[in-house]
Design an enzyme around this catalytic site. Structure first.
Site, PDB file in Angstrom:
ATOM      1  N   LYS A  85      32.696  27.427  50.582  1.00  0.00           N
ATOM      2  CA  LYS A  85      33.077  26.169  49.937  1.00  0.00           C
ATOM      3  C   LYS A  85      32.673  26.268  48.467  1.00  0.00           C
ATOM      4  O   LYS A  85      31.482  26.407  48.147  1.00  0.00           O
ATOM      5  CB  LYS A  85      32.334  25.015  50.624  1.00  0.00           C
ATOM      6  CG  LYS A  85      33.161  23.762  50.772  1.00  0.00           C
ATOM      7  CD  LYS A  85      32.411  22.750  51.606  1.00  0.00           C
ATOM      8  CE  LYS A  85      33.213  21.491  51.776  1.00  0.00           C
ATOM      9  NZ  LYS A  85      32.422  20.423  52.380  1.00  0.00           N
TER      10      LYS A  85
HETATM   11  C1  E4P Z   1      34.046  17.317  52.904  1.00  0.00           C
HETATM   12  O1  E4P Z   1      34.208  18.523  53.067  1.00  0.00           O
HETATM   13  C2  E4P Z   1      32.737  16.776  52.519  1.00  0.00           C
HETATM   14  O2  E4P Z   1      31.739  17.429  53.273  1.00  0.00           O
HETATM   15  C3  E4P Z   1      32.538  15.304  52.803  1.00  0.00           C
HETATM   16  O3  E4P Z   1      33.620  14.769  53.516  1.00  0.00           O
HETATM   17  C4  E4P Z   1      32.060  14.509  51.622  1.00  0.00           C
HETATM   18  O4  E4P Z   1      31.978  13.163  51.986  1.00  0.00           O
HETATM   19  P1  E4P Z   1      31.058  12.054  51.308  1.00  0.00           P
HETATM   20  O5  E4P Z   1      31.848  11.416  50.216  1.00  0.00           O
HETATM   21  O6  E4P Z   1      30.789  11.106  52.432  1.00  0.00           O
HETATM   22  O7  E4P Z   1      29.813  12.728  50.809  1.00  0.00           O
END
Ligand code: E4P
Length: 216
Positions: A85
């Site tokens: 990522k």
């Molecule tokens: C996606 O890959 C992220 O891990 C996640 O959905 C981020 O979400 P948040 O805005 O709740 O931190």
């Protein structure tokens, strides 16, 4: 398609048994909350063991050289399962492109606009993660971001797949899929909410009560 946005091996194992999720996404915030004191490699290996499909692990270093080293380290943990990522940035694009040329899958993350999503796809990101809830936090409508990205991927036949994350409500799931997301990544609490409808519970109770009170 649904992925699970979690780093909790117990939850992951439990929910994978439902047969409805096809991968896992983690991020440093989720890991810090759920597994702060645990060794990252050990935790990710547990997540891999509890799941099937791609498991996204996010880079936290900030220079290109350090990001590449970190990416290669994560990749060795499970080359066919770990997806790197990469936080969206200029350095992130270079890292995404370099990893793509080495055949290493990436998930370009923290994407908030069509322009960023398009660049991430052109750089060779396997996945592009658009953050629904965080776009809405800024007061913008995320639906055109998803729809325009999907239309452009299809027009240019780009291989990237859209993941919509940062899901806060059940309607966010419906809308993301409707606008062309290939994948929506949801937290365990959101997924559990998807199970329930009071009319379903009432109907099952009615059927079972009728069966119990039948003439015998
Ligand atoms: C996606 O890959 C992220 O891990 C996640 O959905 C981020 O979400 P948040 O805005 O709740 O931190």
């Amino acid at each position: 398609m649904l992925f699970l946005d979690s780093s909790d091996p117990k939850e992951i194992k439990d929910i994978f048994a439902w047969g409805v999720v096809a991968g896992v996404t983690t991020n440093p915030l989720i890991l810090a909350r759920e597994a702060g004191a645990v060794d990252l490699e050990q935790r990710i290996r547990e997540v891999i063991g509890a799941s099937r499909g791609p498991v996204s692990v996010e880079l936290t270093s900030e220079t290109e050289v350090a990001m590449m080293q970190e990416a290669h380290r994560y990749h060795t943990w499970a080359p066919s399962r770990v997806v790197i990522k990469v936080p969206f940035s200029e350095a992130g694009l270079r890292v995404t492109h370099a990893l793509a040329t080495q055949g290493i899958e990436t998930n370009v993350t923290c994407v908030m606009s069509f322009n960023q999503a398009y660049l991430a796809a052109l750089a060779g990101g396997t996945y592009v993660s658009i953050f629904s809830g965080r776009v809405r936090d800024m007061g913008y409508d995320v639906r055109p971001v998803i729809a325009q990205t999907r239309a452009q991927l299809d027009r240019e036949k780009l291989a990237s797949r859209i993941i919509v994350g940062s899901i806060r409500h059940l309607m966010d799931v419906n809308e993301a899929l409707e606008q062309g997301a290939h994948v929506v990544t949801v937290t365990p609490p959101i997924l559990r909410k998807m199970l329930h409808n009071p009319k379903t519970d009432e109907t099952i109770r009615e059927f079972n009560a009728a069966w119990e009170s039948r003439a015998k």
